[in-house]
Scaffold this motif. Sequence first.
Motif, mmCIF file in Angstrom:
data_model
loop_
_atom_site.group_PDB
_atom_site.id
_atom_site.type_symbol
_atom_site.label_atom_id
_atom_site.label_comp_id
_atom_site.label_asym_id
_atom_site.label_seq_id
_atom_site.Cartn_x
_atom_site.Cartn_y
_atom_site.Cartn_z
ATOM 1 N N PRO A 24 5.612 -1.279 0.866
ATOM 2 C CA PRO A 24 4.239 -1.341 -0.528
ATOM 3 C C PRO A 24 3.633 0.223 -0.245
ATOM 4 O O PRO A 24 3.053 0.349 1.082
ATOM 5 C CB PRO A 24 3.542 -2.486 -0.025
ATOM 6 C CG PRO A 24 4.702 -3.277 1.537
ATOM 7 C CD PRO A 24 5.199 -2.406 1.957
ATOM 8 N N SER A 30 -0.529 0.990 -0.339
ATOM 9 C CA SER A 30 -1.358 0.388 -0.993
ATOM 10 C C SER A 30 -2.546 1.487 -1.581
ATOM 11 O O SER A 30 -2.978 2.126 -1.049
ATOM 12 C CB SER A 30 -2.062 -0.543 0.907
ATOM 13 O OG SER A 30 -3.205 -1.061 -0.148
ATOM 14 N N ASP A 56 5.643 -2.134 -5.442
ATOM 15 C CA ASP A 56 5.392 -2.184 -4.426
ATOM 16 C C ASP A 56 3.862 -1.456 -4.100
ATOM 17 O O ASP A 56 3.391 -0.930 -2.941
ATOM 18 C CB ASP A 56 5.894 -0.604 -3.626
ATOM 19 C CG ASP A 56 7.102 -0.800 -3.053
ATOM 20 O OD1 ASP A 56 7.372 -1.996 -2.642
ATOM 21 O OD2 ASP A 56 8.485 0.588 -3.282
ATOM 22 N N ILE A 84 -3.531 -4.398 3.383
ATOM 23 C CA ILE A 84 -2.421 -3.555 4.482
ATOM 24 C C ILE A 84 -2.100 -3.778 5.275
ATOM 25 O O ILE A 84 -1.799 -4.548 6.597
ATOM 26 C CB ILE A 84 -3.699 -2.971 4.825
ATOM 27 C CG1 ILE A 84 -4.647 -2.160 4.336
ATOM 28 C CG2 ILE A 84 -2.897 -1.540 5.985
ATOM 29 C CD1 ILE A 84 -5.849 -0.772 4.533
ATOM 30 N N THR A 89 2.672 -1.085 5.393
ATOM 31 C CA THR A 89 2.078 -0.313 4.764
ATOM 32 C C THR A 89 2.858 1.260 4.669
ATOM 33 O O THR A 89 2.453 1.454 6.039
ATOM 34 C CB THR A 89 1.041 -0.583 4.453
ATOM 35 O OG1 THR A 89 0.726 -2.184 3.653
ATOM 36 C CG2 THR A 89 -0.055 0.033 3.091
ATOM 37 N N VAL A 113 -0.387 4.850 8.856
ATOM 38 C CA VAL A 113 -0.430 4.909 7.771
ATOM 39 C C VAL A 113 -1.015 6.111 7.186
ATOM 40 O O VAL A 113 -1.577 7.363 8.477
ATOM 41 C CB VAL A 113 -0.845 3.842 6.440
ATOM 42 C CG1 VAL A 113 -0.990 2.298 6.624
ATOM 43 C CG2 VAL A 113 -2.371 3.994 6.971
#
Length: 311
Positions: free
Chosen positions: A3, A5, A49, A186, A190, A216
């Motif tokens: 994903p 975010s 996503d 999150i 992510t 991330v």
Amino acid sequence: MGPLSVGPVSVGPLSVGSGVRRTDPVQRVVTALSSSVRAVRGPVPRAGDVVVLDFADLFARRPTEHDAETYPGAGKASAEPKAEPKGAAAPVDADELAETLLSGWWTSATRIGTLESHADRRRRPAHQPETQNSTSQSAALSAALGSSAYFRGSPELAGAEARALSRYLTDLKLRHEVRDRTQAAILPDTKVVVGHGIGALIAYEALCALSDAVSVAFVSLGAAMCGPEPVFARLEPAPRNEQGHWPAAIRRWSNVVAHTDPTAMIAPQLTERFGPGIEDEVIEIKSSCGDLQPYLLDRATGRALATGLAV
């Protein structure tokens, strides 16, 4: 692909001050992201996503007496604050902090030449300190900033933005609720977190709390951390020896600031506040308060997103 975010989206007046919620933020964000990433030949995220956060409901709710008892900082700083660690920011009234923010933005706007008023840009709006209270002075500063394209000619917009940021920094209950919502979005897979304006500050603090539970790429756009010193001083965790904390959850940090953004051009190079490792870039776009689109459509943002997604 994990994903992406994209949140928090700006918590500025578009979603807070005026009470107006975006009708379809996810689609707008996905379209802009796809365009900028595709322009730099990066991996284009799927709509499913992308997670876009909205905090309008939390900012719209006013503090209650129960909140003040549970969270001494709900609404205003406690009348009898607890002892603060050495170097920590002193407690301050939310209205006083909002005026300080407006003053800093006004100084920045005059320096970068975004005010369109014919008045002498070197002078602060005329006022008489002995007769004007903080509220009227804030209104005068907000009206002066309203002459800039960034605040779209609105005399109230800058004041609404300053109050939203000031409230986040002084209302402990709101701060915790907003951060909790962000942390929940999150996930372990992510890859990129994007924050704009106040949202960049919220995302930063959420990532600090997550520690190394995730890894991330962080993309901050017109970040509130680039604003007046009182914002930086009130970060959680608090800066030490004038150095901001680097979250263990961030493997790469790209900071993008528009040269027309007076709220972020005070300290556009975040390496000065957080140390080396941040990829700072000032871009030439026409930005306006609460508008994420110009940032997302710029190639600098596209490069930062593509790099984070390619890992």
